[in-house]
Design a protein around this motif. Structure first.
Motif, PDB file in Angstrom:
ATOM      1  N   THR A 229       0.898  -1.284   0.209  1.00 53.63           N
ATOM      2  CA  THR A 229      -0.084  -0.051   0.173  1.00 53.63           C
ATOM      3  C   THR A 229       0.819   1.144  -0.024  1.00 53.63           C
ATOM      4  OG1 THR A 229      -1.662  -1.099   1.368  1.00 53.63           O
ATOM      5  CG2 THR A 229      -1.988   1.086   1.189  1.00 53.63           C
ATOM      6  N   LEU A 230       1.945   1.291   0.786  1.00 59.25           N
ATOM      7  CA  LEU A 230       2.735   2.235   0.769  1.00 59.25           C
ATOM      8  C   LEU A 230       3.476   2.660  -0.496  1.00 59.25           C
ATOM      9  CD1 LEU A 230       4.012   4.281   2.753  1.00 59.25           C
ATOM     10  CD2 LEU A 230       5.810   2.751   3.516  1.00 59.25           C
TER      11      LEU A 230
ATOM     12  N   VAL B 161       1.286   4.897  -2.324  1.00 59.49           N
ATOM     13  CA  VAL B 161       1.215   6.187  -2.023  1.00 59.49           C
ATOM     14  C   VAL B 161       2.781   6.933  -2.444  1.00 59.49           C
ATOM     15  CG1 VAL B 161       1.687   7.693   0.305  1.00 59.49           C
ATOM     16  CG2 VAL B 161       0.072   5.701   0.220  1.00 59.49           C
TER      17      VAL B 161
ATOM     18  N   GLY C 144       2.804  10.191  -5.015  1.00 61.41           N
ATOM     19  CA  GLY C 144       3.199  11.295  -4.529  1.00 61.41           C
ATOM     20  C   GLY C 144       4.203  11.887  -5.889  1.00 61.41           C
TER      21      GLY C 144
END
Length: 99
Positions: A29-30, A33, A37
């Motif tokens: 999941t990161l 992210v 970004g």
């Protein structure tokens, strides 16, 4: 007393895969992210060189966290994520999700 120790050992063995699974899901999941970004970077007030370094860092962190998370979860989970991310499967009926 030995029965209690064996029960505690069994519970500890059950917790470890659960923790690993959570860590793997968090890492995957990161990675999204980090890649998300990248959409913000062009709108930051930094100069071009700094934006390039930030973009490169986000790509490396995104790829690294995705592959480490995928390694932790195993190929079954990665195949499941690939199936969900494939645009061909987005509008398919819910009757046969495995096809």
């Amino acid at each position: 007393m030995s029965n209690q120790n064996s029960t505690e050992g069994t519970l500890e063995k059950q917790r470890v895969p659960s923790r690993r699974k959570k860590i793997g899901i968090i890492l995957m999941t990161l990675s999204f992210v980090f890649f998300g970004g990248l959409l913000i970077v062009p709108f930051t007030p930094f100069d071009i060189g700094t934006k390039a370094v930030i973009s490169l860092t986000l790509v490396i962190l995104g790829e690294g966290s995705f592959w480490v998370g995928g390694f932790i979860l195993g190929k079954e989970y990665v195949a499941k994520y690939k199936q969900h991310l494939n645009p061909v499967n987005w509008f398919r009926g819910q009757r046969n999700p495995e096809k």
